[in-house]
Motif scaffolding. Structure first.
Motif, mmCIF file in Angstrom:
data_model
loop_
_atom_site.group_PDB
_atom_site.id
_atom_site.type_symbol
_atom_site.label_atom_id
_atom_site.label_comp_id
_atom_site.label_asym_id
_atom_site.label_seq_id
_atom_site.Cartn_x
_atom_site.Cartn_y
_atom_site.Cartn_z
ATOM 1 N N MET A 1 -16.170 119.568 24.214
ATOM 2 C CA MET A 1 -16.824 118.864 23.622
ATOM 3 C C MET A 1 -17.731 119.916 23.162
ATOM 4 O O MET A 1 -18.815 120.343 23.875
ATOM 5 C CB MET A 1 -17.137 117.427 24.789
ATOM 6 C CG MET A 1 -17.881 117.211 23.847
ATOM 7 S SD MET A 1 -18.828 115.300 25.087
ATOM 8 C CE MET A 1 -19.006 116.333 26.379
ATOM 9 N N ASP A 2 -18.597 120.036 21.797
ATOM 10 C CA ASP A 2 -19.700 121.024 21.283
ATOM 11 C C ASP A 2 -21.084 120.071 21.590
ATOM 12 O O ASP A 2 -20.623 118.729 20.799
ATOM 13 C CB ASP A 2 -18.651 121.003 19.962
ATOM 14 C CG ASP A 2 -20.033 121.978 19.819
ATOM 15 O OD1 ASP A 2 -20.878 121.874 20.474
ATOM 16 O OD2 ASP A 2 -20.116 122.745 18.783
ATOM 17 N N ARG A 3 -21.464 119.959 22.328
ATOM 18 C CA ARG A 3 -22.616 119.019 23.537
ATOM 19 C C ARG A 3 -23.848 118.586 22.091
ATOM 20 O O ARG A 3 -24.183 118.545 21.726
ATOM 21 C CB ARG A 3 -23.434 119.272 24.578
ATOM 22 C CG ARG A 3 -24.165 118.196 24.809
ATOM 23 C CD ARG A 3 -24.168 117.822 26.405
ATOM 24 N NE ARG A 3 -25.870 118.649 27.364
ATOM 25 C CZ ARG A 3 -26.244 118.678 28.296
ATOM 26 N NH1 ARG A 3 -24.945 119.067 29.014
ATOM 27 N NH2 ARG A 3 -27.269 118.742 28.678
ATOM 28 N N GLU A 4 -24.488 119.902 21.411
ATOM 29 C CA GLU A 4 -25.003 120.099 20.658
ATOM 30 C C GLU A 4 -24.926 119.750 18.994
ATOM 31 O O GLU A 4 -25.252 118.914 18.659
ATOM 32 C CB GLU A 4 -25.484 121.854 20.629
ATOM 33 C CG GLU A 4 -26.791 122.434 21.089
ATOM 34 C CD GLU A 4 -26.456 124.013 21.171
ATOM 35 O OE1 GLU A 4 -26.935 123.818 20.349
ATOM 36 O OE2 GLU A 4 -26.539 124.365 22.036
ATOM 37 N N ALA A 5 -23.944 119.926 18.607
ATOM 38 C CA ALA A 5 -23.186 119.959 17.304
ATOM 39 C C ALA A 5 -23.321 118.050 17.572
ATOM 40 O O ALA A 5 -23.675 117.314 15.812
ATOM 41 C CB ALA A 5 -21.930 119.621 16.756
ATOM 42 N N ARG A 101 -9.589 101.130 29.608
ATOM 43 C CA ARG A 101 -9.642 101.790 31.299
ATOM 44 C C ARG A 101 -10.816 102.922 31.281
ATOM 45 O O ARG A 101 -10.555 102.782 33.003
ATOM 46 C CB ARG A 101 -7.998 102.868 30.570
ATOM 47 C CG ARG A 101 -6.763 101.765 30.677
ATOM 48 C CD ARG A 101 -6.704 100.952 31.519
ATOM 49 N NE ARG A 101 -5.154 100.623 31.766
ATOM 50 C CZ ARG A 101 -5.592 99.050 30.732
ATOM 51 N NH1 ARG A 101 -6.121 98.399 30.629
ATOM 52 N NH2 ARG A 101 -3.782 98.827 30.950
ATOM 53 N N SER A 102 -11.814 103.041 30.884
ATOM 54 C CA SER A 102 -12.350 103.957 31.201
ATOM 55 C C SER A 102 -14.279 103.412 30.680
ATOM 56 O O SER A 102 -13.266 102.264 29.239
ATOM 57 C CB SER A 102 -12.036 105.280 31.836
ATOM 58 O OG SER A 102 -11.700 105.743 30.153
ATOM 59 N N GLU A 103 -14.929 103.374 31.545
ATOM 60 C CA GLU A 103 -16.269 102.759 30.649
ATOM 61 C C GLU A 103 -17.135 103.826 31.326
ATOM 62 O O GLU A 103 -17.057 104.478 32.871
ATOM 63 C CB GLU A 103 -16.954 101.757 31.709
ATOM 64 C CG GLU A 103 -18.276 101.324 30.626
ATOM 65 C CD GLU A 103 -18.360 99.942 31.426
ATOM 66 O OE1 GLU A 103 -17.118 98.887 31.558
ATOM 67 O OE2 GLU A 103 -18.898 99.191 30.697
ATOM 68 N N ILE A 104 -17.902 104.625 30.703
ATOM 69 C CA ILE A 104 -19.285 104.953 30.991
ATOM 70 C C ILE A 104 -20.689 104.478 30.756
ATOM 71 O O ILE A 104 -20.506 103.321 29.648
ATOM 72 C CB ILE A 104 -19.104 106.970 30.286
ATOM 73 C CG1 ILE A 104 -21.080 106.888 31.056
ATOM 74 C CG2 ILE A 104 -19.145 106.509 29.014
ATOM 75 C CD1 ILE A 104 -21.000 108.790 30.540
ATOM 76 N N GLU A 131 -18.834 113.600 33.817
ATOM 77 C CA GLU A 131 -20.294 114.243 34.349
ATOM 78 C C GLU A 131 -21.037 114.878 32.738
ATOM 79 O O GLU A 131 -22.016 114.780 32.736
ATOM 80 C CB GLU A 131 -20.775 114.996 35.720
ATOM 81 C CG GLU A 131 -20.286 114.642 36.710
ATOM 82 C CD GLU A 131 -18.927 114.197 37.212
ATOM 83 O OE1 GLU A 131 -18.233 114.686 36.570
ATOM 84 O OE2 GLU A 131 -19.420 112.585 38.340
ATOM 85 N N ARG A 132 -20.221 115.527 32.138
ATOM 86 C CA ARG A 132 -20.280 116.545 30.911
ATOM 87 C C ARG A 132 -20.741 115.297 29.878
ATOM 88 O O ARG A 132 -21.398 115.484 29.084
ATOM 89 C CB ARG A 132 -19.131 117.177 29.920
ATOM 90 C CG ARG A 132 -18.513 118.097 31.073
ATOM 91 C CD ARG A 132 -17.442 118.914 30.759
ATOM 92 N NE ARG A 132 -16.779 117.437 30.099
ATOM 93 C CZ ARG A 132 -15.525 117.567 29.356
ATOM 94 N NH1 ARG A 132 -15.528 118.878 29.009
ATOM 95 N NH2 ARG A 132 -14.349 116.587 29.583
ATOM 96 N N GLU A 138 -27.420 111.171 27.758
ATOM 97 C CA GLU A 138 -29.199 111.709 28.701
ATOM 98 C C GLU A 138 -30.067 112.157 27.778
ATOM 99 O O GLU A 138 -30.600 112.431 27.873
ATOM 100 C CB GLU A 138 -28.937 112.455 30.903
ATOM 101 C CG GLU A 138 -28.579 111.441 31.415
ATOM 102 C CD GLU A 138 -28.714 112.002 32.739
ATOM 103 O OE1 GLU A 138 -28.012 113.239 32.950
ATOM 104 O OE2 GLU A 138 -28.454 110.530 33.812
ATOM 105 N N GLU A 139 -28.905 112.905 26.869
ATOM 106 C CA GLU A 139 -29.605 114.122 25.912
ATOM 107 C C GLU A 139 -29.681 113.153 24.825
ATOM 108 O O GLU A 139 -31.019 113.220 23.940
ATOM 109 C CB GLU A 139 -28.523 115.150 25.641
ATOM 110 C CG GLU A 139 -29.769 116.209 25.180
ATOM 111 C CD GLU A 139 -28.767 117.293 24.617
ATOM 112 O OE1 GLU A 139 -27.955 118.149 25.721
ATOM 113 O OE2 GLU A 139 -29.216 118.382 23.388
ATOM 114 N N ILE A 140 -28.897 111.801 24.839
ATOM 115 C CA ILE A 140 -29.183 111.527 23.618
ATOM 116 C C ILE A 140 -29.807 110.373 23.880
ATOM 117 O O ILE A 140 -30.453 109.653 22.674
ATOM 118 C CB ILE A 140 -27.602 110.518 22.755
ATOM 119 C CG1 ILE A 140 -26.654 111.769 22.402
ATOM 120 C CG2 ILE A 140 -27.507 109.675 21.806
ATOM 121 C CD1 ILE A 140 -25.833 111.703 21.815
ATOM 122 N N ALA A 141 -29.981 109.728 25.033
ATOM 123 C CA ALA A 141 -31.122 108.541 25.340
ATOM 124 C C ALA A 141 -32.722 108.717 24.792
ATOM 125 O O ALA A 141 -32.523 107.478 24.098
ATOM 126 C CB ALA A 141 -30.940 108.017 27.006
#
Ligand code: SME
Length: 149
Positions: A1-5, A101-104, A131-132, A138-141
């Motif tokens: 996953m390219d977080r910065e992009a 099936r999953s949620e965050i 956690e990633r 958390e950066e986008i919030a």
């Protein structure tokens, strides 16, 4: 996953929208596509209750969620993000969709640190979020908080 992009894509998608509603929707479209979500949306904390905001994915009957109810309401009640590996293991899970099936859930705060709502992503795979993803959201919030409808 390219977080910065992904963060930068969310930022520019939001910048090109005039209304706050459209900006949040644009951000959800990016997350929906980049994180392969089944459903991506926000809930707004209003008058002590979570109200469904802009989302991408199948319609949900959970347009209002009480604090403490479901995964979303638990995040607010406990003031803690939620990562649910398998929603079938959560007795208080509110099903929006049988394929989920999953949620965050990651809380969105104003500049003073008060919770104003949350980002909610659903996936069709068990263990799709970790956690990633939490760190990314958390950066986008804070970007969302600046355009909170
Ligand atoms: N599953 C959530 C409800 C919201 S839907 O996933 C869109 C919950 O348990 O609170």
């Amino acid at each position: 996953m390219d977080r910065e992009a992904i963060v930068s894509e969310v930022g520019s998608a939001m910048d090109s929208e005039e209304s706050n509603e459209a900006a949040i929707l644009a951000a959800m479209q990016v997350l929906h596509r980049r994180l392969n979500c089944h459903w991506a949306g926000v809930y707004l904390l209003r008058n002590g209750e979570l109200h469904l905001g802009p989302f991408v994915g199948p319609p949900t009957e959970h347009t209002r969620i009480a604090i403490g109810q479901g995964v979303c309401g638990t995040a607010v009640a406990e003031d803690a993000n939620q990562i649910v590996r398998d929603v079938r293991e959560r007795s208080n899970y509110l099903a929006c969709n049988l394929e989920t099936r999953s949620e965050i859930v990651v809380l969105v705060r104003d500049e003073a640190g008060s919770v104003i709502g949350q980002i909610d992503l659903d996936g069709t795979e068990v263990g799709q979020f970790d956690e990633r993803h939490e760190a990314l959201l958390e950066e986008i919030a804070p970007l969302l908080a600046l355009r909170w409808p």
